[in-house]
Write a protein that holds these residues in place. Structure first.
Motif, short mmCIF file in Angstrom:
data_model
loop_
_atom_site.label_atom_id
_atom_site.label_comp_id
_atom_site.label_asym_id
_atom_site.label_seq_id
_atom_site.Cartn_x
_atom_site.Cartn_y
_atom_site.Cartn_z
N LEU A 153 0.80 -1.22 0.00
CA LEU A 153 0.00 0.00 0.00
C LEU A 153 0.84 1.28 0.00
CD1 LEU A 153 -3.03 -0.90 2.28
CD2 LEU A 153 -3.15 -0.08 -0.08
N PRO A 154 1.87 1.38 0.83
CA PRO A 154 2.68 2.61 0.79
C PRO A 154 3.32 2.85 -0.58
CG PRO A 154 3.12 1.39 2.80
CD PRO A 154 2.32 0.48 1.92
N HIS A 155 3.56 1.77 -1.33
CA HIS A 155 4.20 1.90 -2.64
C HIS A 155 3.22 2.28 -3.74
CE1 HIS A 155 7.75 0.24 -0.76
NE2 HIS A 155 7.06 -0.80 -0.36
N ASP A 158 2.35 7.90 -5.32
CA ASP A 158 3.33 8.44 -6.26
C ASP A 158 4.31 9.35 -5.53
OD1 ASP A 158 2.01 10.88 -5.84
OD2 ASP A 158 0.90 10.79 -7.74
N GLU A 159 5.14 10.06 -6.30
CA GLU A 159 6.18 10.90 -5.68
C GLU A 159 5.60 12.04 -4.85
OE1 GLU A 159 5.35 12.36 -9.88
OE2 GLU A 159 5.67 10.44 -8.87
N ASN A 160 4.32 12.34 -5.07
CA ASN A 160 3.65 13.38 -4.29
C ASN A 160 2.84 12.81 -3.13
OD1 ASN A 160 4.54 15.55 -6.00
ND2 ASN A 160 3.05 14.84 -7.52
N GLY A 161 2.97 11.50 -2.91
CA GLY A 161 2.25 10.88 -1.81
C GLY A 161 0.79 10.61 -2.11
N LEU A 209 -9.29 3.11 0.74
CA LEU A 209 -7.97 3.69 0.48
C LEU A 209 -7.79 5.06 1.11
CD1 LEU A 209 -7.22 2.51 -3.17
CD2 LEU A 209 -6.47 1.54 -1.00
N THR A 210 -8.88 5.76 1.38
CA THR A 210 -8.77 7.02 2.13
C THR A 210 -8.28 6.73 3.54
OG1 THR A 210 -10.53 8.06 0.84
CG2 THR A 210 -10.04 9.02 3.00
N GLU A 211 -8.86 5.68 4.16
CA GLU A 211 -8.43 5.28 5.50
C GLU A 211 -7.00 4.75 5.48
OE1 GLU A 211 -12.77 3.83 7.25
OE2 GLU A 211 -11.64 2.51 5.89
N ALA A 212 -6.67 3.99 4.46
CA ALA A 212 -5.31 3.45 4.36
C ALA A 212 -4.28 4.58 4.24
CB ALA A 212 -5.21 2.52 3.16
N ALA A 213 -4.59 5.57 3.42
CA ALA A 213 -3.68 6.70 3.24
C ALA A 213 -3.46 7.44 4.56
CB ALA A 213 -4.22 7.64 2.18
N ALA A 214 -4.52 7.61 5.33
CA ALA A 214 -4.40 8.30 6.62
C ALA A 214 -3.52 7.51 7.59
CB ALA A 214 -5.79 8.52 7.21
N THR A 220 4.09 6.94 9.07
CA THR A 220 5.38 7.25 8.45
C THR A 220 5.77 8.72 8.54
OG1 THR A 220 4.41 7.70 6.27
CG2 THR A 220 4.98 5.41 6.77
N GLY A 221 4.79 9.57 8.80
CA GLY A 221 5.07 11.00 8.82
C GLY A 221 5.15 11.61 7.44
N ARG A 222 4.87 10.82 6.40
CA ARG A 222 4.89 11.33 5.03
C ARG A 222 3.47 11.63 4.59
NH1 ARG A 222 8.30 6.83 4.49
NH2 ARG A 222 6.66 5.69 3.39
N PRO A 223 3.18 12.83 4.12
CA PRO A 223 1.83 13.15 3.66
C PRO A 223 1.39 12.15 2.59
CG PRO A 223 3.16 15.13 3.78
CD PRO A 223 4.09 13.98 3.98
N THR A 224 0.25 11.51 2.83
CA THR A 224 -0.28 10.52 1.89
C THR A 224 -1.78 10.71 1.78
OG1 THR A 224 1.41 8.95 2.67
CG2 THR A 224 -0.39 8.04 1.34
N SER A 225 -2.30 10.64 0.57
CA SER A 225 -3.73 10.83 0.36
C SER A 225 -4.21 9.92 -0.76
CB SER A 225 -4.04 12.29 0.01
OG SER A 225 -3.38 12.66 -1.19
N PHE A 226 -5.52 9.80 -0.88
CA PHE A 226 -6.12 9.00 -1.95
C PHE A 226 -6.91 9.89 -2.88
CE2 PHE A 226 -10.02 6.68 -3.40
CZ PHE A 226 -9.39 5.96 -4.41
N LEU A 227 -6.69 9.73 -4.18
CA LEU A 227 -7.44 10.46 -5.19
C LEU A 227 -8.22 9.46 -6.04
CD1 LEU A 227 -8.08 13.05 -6.82
CD2 LEU A 227 -6.05 12.56 -8.20
N ASN A 228 -9.53 9.54 -5.98
CA ASN A 228 -10.36 8.64 -6.77
C ASN A 228 -10.36 9.08 -8.23
OD1 ASN A 228 -12.18 6.40 -7.01
ND2 ASN A 228 -13.82 7.89 -7.29
#
Length: 287
Positions: A153-155, A158-161, A209-214, A220-228
């Protein structure tokens, strides 16, 4: 080719494919720690893990003669599915034929959750066809149908999280690869009790995936989000990779299968097989 056996592993009756990869390597280590002799079937013997009580044999799934030689004397086989490719099913069928000719009695196969001829996730159809091939052999077999790996999932970001794909609010019971490995190792140590069973391996919760991104962002401390995305947007955003059609279809259908609810389930099969609850995504990332 086969490496010279050591006394500790000369009587190995268990074989593991893909031992130089993540899942097969985990299972090989677990069996070594348990004192179970094993033969590691790999495409490149130089990449096989060096473990107590193991020997190696070199074979490719698509090479029937080499596979048959590599499996001689083996009673129980963990067949980790081949790398994703257009001819994956053909490779699987060739390898299964080789296993039968070599006298393998019991095949444990790593399939996929909800494998079926009409599964949305295109690769799940290949897994279903492989399951059918195993049934047709008449040999004992056990199916490990894992949900999508939580580890990847973390992979997905993309490069913008940003994790992007047409998954909508769909959920999946993402499972840790470690739990699948532990389940496989437990079966290989007592295979007879599991003949004829299909296990649906999931994590302890089903999340979107919204929950997974959160969870990933928090852990990890890295900004991560989900875009449908729409399906059309998903194909367009992946076009620059120049991947063949079958691969693009598999990438996009990863998300549409989630959107369709086909992965939205949890089971207690991991705990049943391993004696401990499965790891959640948060647990996995905390390790």
């Amino acid at each position: 080719m086969s490496a010279e056996p050591t006394p500790a592993s000369a009587a190995a009756e268990t074989a593991i494919t893909g031992a130089s990869g993540s899942l097969g390597g985990m299972v090989a280590r677990l069996l070594s720690e348990a004192g179970v002799p094993a033969r590691l079937i790999v495409r490149d013997e130089t990449k096989a893990p060096k473990l107590q009580g193991t020997t190696t044999a070199q074979a490719d799934f698509g090479d029937k003669d080499a596979s048959r030689r590599a499996l001689e004397g083996i009673k129980t086989l963990l067949m980790v599915s081949a790398s994703e490719s257009e001819d994956r099913l053909e490779q699987h069928e060739t390898f299964i034929d080789a296993a039968v000719e070599a006298g393998v009695e019991h095949i444990v196969y790593t399939s996929f959750f909800g494998a079926g001829p009409d599964a949305t996730f295109t690769l799940a159809r290949t897994h279903y066809a492989t399951e059918q091939k195993l049934r047709e052999t008449g040999r004992k077999h056990t199916l490990l149908r894992n949900n999508f790996y939580a580890d990847i999932l973390p992979h997905f970001a993309d490069e913008n999280g940003v994790i992007r794909g047409p998954a909508g609010d769909g959920k999946a019971g993402f499972v840790a690869r470690e739990d699948v490995a532990r389940a496989a190792a437990a079966i290989l140590q007592q295979p007879v009790a599991h003949a004829g069973f299909a296990y649906e391996l999931t994590g302890p919760e089903s999340i979107n995936l919204t929950e997974a991104a959160a969870i990933i962002a928090d852990a990890t401390g890295r900004p991560t989000s989900f875009l449908n995305e729409t399906v059309e947007e998903a194909y367009a955003s992946r076009a620059h990779y120049g991947a063949p059609d079958w691969q693009l279809d598999s990438w996009v259908s990863t998300y549409t299968a989630i959107a369709n609810g086909e992965l939205d389930q949890t089971t207690n099969d991991v705990e049943l097989l391993t004696g401990r609850p499965p790891l959640s995504l948060r647990d996995l990332l905390a390790q």
